[in-house]
Design a protein around this motif. Sequence first.
Motif, PDB file in Angstrom:
ATOM      1  N   ARG A   1      -1.827   3.233 -12.044  1.00 50.36           N
ATOM      2  CA  ARG A   1      -3.058   3.226 -12.831  1.00 50.36           C
ATOM      3  C   ARG A   1      -3.634   1.825 -12.953  1.00 50.36           C
ATOM      4  O   ARG A   1      -4.836   1.632 -12.991  1.00 50.36           O
ATOM      5  CB  ARG A   1      -2.761   3.798 -14.216  1.00 50.36           C
ATOM      6  N   GLU A   2      -2.753   0.832 -13.005  1.00 55.31           N
ATOM      7  CA  GLU A   2      -3.244  -0.540 -13.166  1.00 55.31           C
ATOM      8  C   GLU A   2      -4.097  -0.987 -11.979  1.00 55.31           C
ATOM      9  O   GLU A   2      -4.949  -1.844 -12.129  1.00 55.31           O
ATOM     10  CB  GLU A   2      -2.088  -1.522 -13.337  1.00 55.31           C
ATOM     11  N   GLN A   3      -3.820  -0.431 -10.804  1.00 54.55           N
ATOM     12  CA  GLN A   3      -4.622  -0.808  -9.640  1.00 54.55           C
ATOM     13  C   GLN A   3      -6.049  -0.324  -9.819  1.00 54.55           C
ATOM     14  O   GLN A   3      -7.001  -1.052  -9.573  1.00 54.55           O
ATOM     15  CB  GLN A   3      -4.021  -0.213  -8.365  1.00 54.55           C
ATOM     16  N   LYS A   4      -6.156   0.910 -10.247  1.00 55.71           N
ATOM     17  CA  LYS A   4      -7.476   1.474 -10.468  1.00 55.71           C
ATOM     18  C   LYS A   4      -8.191   0.694 -11.569  1.00 55.71           C
ATOM     19  O   LYS A   4      -9.353   0.327 -11.433  1.00 55.71           O
ATOM     20  CB  LYS A   4      -7.293   2.935 -10.856  1.00 55.71           C
TER      21      LYS A   4
ATOM     22  N   GLY B   1      -9.572  -2.595 -10.458  1.00 52.14           N
ATOM     23  CA  GLY B   1     -10.837  -2.463  -9.740  1.00 52.14           C
ATOM     24  C   GLY B   1     -11.989  -2.276 -10.708  1.00 52.14           C
ATOM     25  O   GLY B   1     -13.009  -2.964 -10.642  1.00 52.14           O
TER      26      GLY B   1
ATOM     27  N   THR C   1     -12.309   1.303  -2.060  1.00 52.93           N
ATOM     28  CA  THR C   1     -11.832  -0.008  -1.615  1.00 52.93           C
ATOM     29  C   THR C   1     -10.493  -0.414  -2.213  1.00 52.93           C
ATOM     30  O   THR C   1      -9.826  -1.276  -1.673  1.00 52.93           O
ATOM     31  CB  THR C   1     -12.864  -1.112  -1.940  1.00 52.93           C
ATOM     32  N   VAL C   2     -10.117   0.180  -3.329  1.00 52.07           N
ATOM     33  CA  VAL C   2      -8.831  -0.195  -3.923  1.00 52.07           C
ATOM     34  C   VAL C   2      -7.804   0.922  -3.762  1.00 52.07           C
ATOM     35  O   VAL C   2      -6.688   0.700  -3.295  1.00 52.07           O
ATOM     36  CB  VAL C   2      -8.999  -0.542  -5.421  1.00 52.07           C
TER      37      VAL C   2
ATOM     38  N   PRO D   1      -7.128   2.573   0.284  1.00 57.03           N
ATOM     39  CA  PRO D   1      -6.249   1.779   1.154  1.00 57.03           C
ATOM     40  C   PRO D   1      -4.782   1.898   0.759  1.00 57.03           C
ATOM     41  O   PRO D   1      -3.913   1.958   1.627  1.00 57.03           O
ATOM     42  CB  PRO D   1      -6.749   0.348   0.966  1.00 57.03           C
ATOM     43  N   ILE D   2      -4.520   1.973  -0.538  1.00 55.33           N
ATOM     44  CA  ILE D   2      -3.130   2.083  -0.971  1.00 55.33           C
ATOM     45  C   ILE D   2      -2.572   3.461  -0.633  1.00 55.33           C
ATOM     46  O   ILE D   2      -1.420   3.599  -0.244  1.00 55.33           O
ATOM     47  CB  ILE D   2      -3.016   1.819  -2.488  1.00 55.33           C
TER      48      ILE D   2
ATOM     49  N   TYR E   1      -1.573   0.650   6.743  1.00 55.67           N
ATOM     50  CA  TYR E   1      -1.327   0.009   5.463  1.00 55.67           C
ATOM     51  C   TYR E   1      -1.392  -1.509   5.599  1.00 55.67           C
ATOM     52  O   TYR E   1      -2.039  -2.193   4.823  1.00 55.67           O
ATOM     53  CB  TYR E   1       0.036   0.434   4.926  1.00 55.67           C
TER      54      TYR E   1
ATOM     55  N   LEU F   1      -4.975  -2.687   6.271  1.00 56.15           N
ATOM     56  CA  LEU F   1      -5.925  -2.546   5.173  1.00 56.15           C
ATOM     57  C   LEU F   1      -5.602  -3.416   3.980  1.00 56.15           C
ATOM     58  O   LEU F   1      -6.453  -3.693   3.154  1.00 56.15           O
ATOM     59  CB  LEU F   1      -5.956  -1.091   4.713  1.00 56.15           C
ATOM     60  N   THR F   2      -4.346  -3.819   3.868  1.00 56.77           N
ATOM     61  CA  THR F   2      -3.985  -4.465   2.620  1.00 56.77           C
ATOM     62  C   THR F   2      -3.829  -5.970   2.724  1.00 56.77           C
ATOM     63  O   THR F   2      -3.958  -6.657   1.738  1.00 56.77           O
ATOM     64  CB  THR F   2      -2.688  -3.877   2.065  1.00 56.77           C
ATOM     65  N   ALA F   3      -3.533  -6.491   3.870  1.00 53.01           N
ATOM     66  CA  ALA F   3      -3.426  -7.942   3.965  1.00 53.01           C
ATOM     67  C   ALA F   3      -4.420  -8.439   4.996  1.00 53.01           C
ATOM     68  O   ALA F   3      -5.026  -7.676   5.712  1.00 53.01           O
ATOM     69  CB  ALA F   3      -2.014  -8.360   4.344  1.00 53.01           C
TER      70      ALA F   3
END
Lengths: 295, 341
Positions: free
Chosen positions: A161-164, A167, A180-181, A184-185, A288, A291-293
């Motif tokens: 939830r903290e990722q969302k 964003g 975008t957040v 990708p995860i 992954y 998209l993430t790094a």
Amino acid sequence: MKTKSVDRIMTGVIVGVGFLIIALLAALLGYLLIRGLGHVSWHFLTSPPESIRAGGGIGPQLFNSLFLLVLTMIITVPLGLGAGIYMSEYAKQNRLTAFIRLIVEVLSSFPSIVVGLFGLLVIVNRFGLGLSLMSGALALTVFNLPLMVRITEQALRAVPREQKEAGLALGLSRWRTITTVMLPISLPAIVTGTILAAGRVFGEAAALLFTAGMSSPRLDFTDWNPLHHTSPLNPFRPAETLAVHIWKVNSEGLAPDAAQIAAGASAVLIITVLVFNLGARWLGRVLYRKLTAGR
Amino acid sequence: MTLIATEKTDARRTAVQSAGENPASATSPADSPSAAALNAGTGTVVPPAPSAPPSQPAPALKQAPAVTAQIPKPAPSEPEPSGAARTQAAPPPAFYTKDLSVFYGEKQAIKQVSMAFPDRQVVALIGPSGCGKSTFLRSLNRMNDLIPGASIEGEIWIGGHNICDPKTDVVRLRQKIGMVWQRPNPFHKSIYENVAFGPRYHGVKSKAALDELVEECLRKTALWDEVKDRLHQSGLALSGGQQQRLCIARSIAVKPDILLMDEPASALDPVSTAKVEELTAELKRDYTIVIVTHNMHQAARVSDKTAFFFLGDLVEYDETNKIFTNPSRKSTDDYISGRFG
Ligand SMILES: Nc1ncnc2c1ncn2[C@@H]1O[C@H](COP(=O)(O)OP(=O)(O)OP(=O)(O)O)[C@@H](O)[C@H]1O
Ligand SMILES: [Mg+2]
């Protein structure tokens, strides 16, 4: 002392069961491959089947299976992604969505022969699509779409939830936060799930007997215009898939080498599904990382 | 400096009183000092004109008369930030809540809390676990709306807007309010991208400008020297303390006015904690900061004002010095000295 020995016994049991499963799987795979691979050759993979003579191949069937898979995925992936995003991020948690979720579960676990009959009555006859790839793809959609919805929904829910919130806290709109957040995860999980679902589509037979049909017209592999009747790309032609072919050859094949053909086709089917599985994992990881790094 | 600040405060008070917009404040003797208390924070920012937001949260005192009983004299620490505030061209607006209540379903987690956050100061929220600190903090940028069943009542005024108004554009609002979580939560992206992501979304497109911004934010959070050689590696590969500073860098990259931090150092080792604390003191020059902490020493070290919450009530809110040396309420004293909590 006691907990320790209990722990040891349980560990032993679990390891034992694990080994048993692996052994079973290996035996099954080995049996099918050893029996079938001998029969697999370039000729077998590319030439059309023979009805009474020996030496037929599975070329058109293999192509049909792949093409049907692509068609089904073109229908189900966008719909499934959209519905999954909606269910996880936008839909209110109430009776109605709980009900929808229940229906989705039920649909995806429908016996495929029932879906096939439904396809025959509704898609083939009522909508007049006839025995065709399109009918087959729509029938497969019935249980593939729920699967895609669930895969997407669960993958998005698994995003912390903290990722969302991070964003959103940056002032991103909800949609942009999702795309975008969160996506990708969750993409590795979605891709893996999708390809595993594709494996099921690829191996499906019962739902296709009455929708995509059990025969394939003579295909002209030099004609790639989807509107032509004998073109392999025409989605409105009947198309026997690999799995259906195995069933048909086994049950009513007249060719003297029917058993070998079934074995060979099974080996091809299994290898393809295995490739899907391994490919899914690999692609998930690559995506992954991409998209993430970096960037 | 002190003199000027005081004058402004006085000017505000007279403005409010003469305008007589709030009849309630005229009747209760406790009210005008409270209005002054609230103004003490806002007064340095809002031009002391009668047109300033009329609805100062006078009823604040209902549940905690002790808080409001005293007229805050400009503490020695005050002139400094207010001086800094005035050197800026467009100071960020101050903000306050008025009778803010937050519910989870039927259960009321925050009970009519009114408090003002002085501009460019650090306010610490303390209180025992479950008393509603996070809930309150998360309401300030409407993040708590995301929790199913959560609802809020009352007002939160930020820069002249009541953000509890349903018409509020929460997306725009949140850009102005940075947030830092208890557990570091960098995006699953590169270090560079973690910082550049927000500003790019908000329209900073040129590579040079982004590069500069990333460096600036990473320098501000004292992270630049540690990561400048590996900007394009994943932010997740950093240590917990570094990740937390990266998250702070990420949130200041979109140039918020306010920073909300929910126990930003509780998952960190003492060295990283010290760094985050230093950083907080540093950031105070540019941002109004609200920080939740369970660490009394931390609250005492970093904050200008401290609010003690208990069971959803704001029990006491005062200068940090006062709270820690001479609290007005017994429960505050008990909590701070570790007799419960
Ligand atoms: N999602 C939720 N649904 C229902 N009740 C909640 C929810 N989150 C918090 N609460 C309740 O609201 C009250 C305040 O919780 P909150 O998390 O704000 O406390 P806190 O002061 O931040 O505690 P801590 O110091 O442990 O972080 C608690 O009683 C808690 O049980
Ligand atoms: Mg909390």
